[in-house]
Design an enzyme around this catalytic site. Structure first.
Site, short mmCIF file in Angstrom:
data_model
loop_
_atom_site.label_atom_id
_atom_site.label_comp_id
_atom_site.label_asym_id
_atom_site.label_seq_id
_atom_site.Cartn_x
_atom_site.Cartn_y
_atom_site.Cartn_z
N VAL A 97 36.20 95.93 81.54
CA VAL A 97 37.50 96.57 81.77
C VAL A 97 38.49 95.87 80.86
O VAL A 97 38.52 94.64 80.79
CB VAL A 97 37.93 96.44 83.25
CG1 VAL A 97 39.32 97.04 83.46
CG2 VAL A 97 36.91 97.11 84.18
N GLU B 191 23.03 90.03 85.11
CA GLU B 191 23.35 88.63 84.85
C GLU B 191 24.86 88.51 84.71
O GLU B 191 25.51 89.41 84.18
CB GLU B 191 22.71 88.12 83.55
CG GLU B 191 21.22 87.96 83.61
CD GLU B 191 20.49 89.14 82.99
OE1 GLU B 191 21.15 89.99 82.37
OE2 GLU B 191 19.27 89.22 83.15
N ASN C 185 32.24 83.10 86.03
CA ASN C 185 32.98 84.34 86.22
C ASN C 185 33.08 84.67 87.71
O ASN C 185 32.44 85.58 88.22
CB ASN C 185 32.32 85.48 85.44
CG ASN C 185 33.20 86.70 85.34
OD1 ASN C 185 34.16 86.86 86.10
ND2 ASN C 185 32.88 87.59 84.41
N TYR D 26 30.48 91.73 92.56
CA TYR D 26 29.08 92.09 92.75
C TYR D 26 28.60 91.76 94.16
O TYR D 26 27.90 92.55 94.79
CB TYR D 26 28.21 91.39 91.70
CG TYR D 26 28.54 91.79 90.28
CD1 TYR D 26 28.80 93.12 89.93
CD2 TYR D 26 28.60 90.83 89.28
CE1 TYR D 26 29.11 93.47 88.63
CE2 TYR D 26 28.90 91.18 87.96
CZ TYR D 26 29.16 92.50 87.65
OH TYR D 26 29.46 92.86 86.36
#
Length: 167
Positions: free
Chosen positions: A83, A115, A120, A127
């Site tokens: 994004v 992955e 992050n 997720y």
């Protein structure tokens, strides 16, 4: 430093469509701005040539998100979810992920892998909130850059056959 887009433009609907050959140079340029170790134009071209699902989201005629999904018998792998910086924190990553997972389910995938850099935390939180769980760690998966050393990848798995990632 990127600035947030005006609130009015962040409220405009996003139109989702397949990534087209004529988008490749622009998407590769966006990728180079977004990621420390970006996919190349050739990587995107190869993904299309291989028949992978590649989507873009457009807002006001501008690509603001893109992603790539690879299907295999019984499973899928999310290869890229991106994004643009001025459109983050508006739900586009989640919407893109859900669209890719819908394609995976429609293609018969029962599980999906991806992955993500261990640093992050925003992506990991996204997720995990969508039902993905860590299954492995790949040491030194991401190469060193001028600004950062090699970094491990967290491998996540989502169950597409059950309710875990079914939203």
């Amino acid at each position: 430093m990127a600035t947030l887009a005006p609130i009015a433009s962040r409220r405009q609907a996003v139109a989702w469509r397949p990534l087209l050959a004529e988008d490749l140079a622009y998407v590769a340029a966006l990728e180079a701005q977004i990621h420390a170790v970006p996919w190349t134009l050739g990587n995107f071209r190869d993904a299309l040539a291989a028949g992978n699902c590649a989507l873009v989201g457009e807002r006001e005629g501008r690509i603001v998100a893109f992603g790539v999904l690879m299907l295999a018998p019984g499973e899928a792998q999310v290869l890229n979810v991106s994004v643009v910086p001025d459109q983050r924190r508006a739900g586009l990553g989640r919407e893109l992920l859900r669209r890719l997972l819908a394609v995976a389910r429609a293609g018969g995938a029962e599980q999906c892998f991806l992955e993500v850099r261990v640093s992050n935390s925003a992506a990991i939180a996204l997720y995990e909130s969508e039902g993905f769980r860590p299954v492995a760690r790949r040491e030194g998966y991401y190469p060193a850059t001028a600004n950062a050393p090699k970094e491990d990848a967290l491998v996540l798995r989502g169950d597409l056959a059950g309710d875990a990632v079914d939203r």
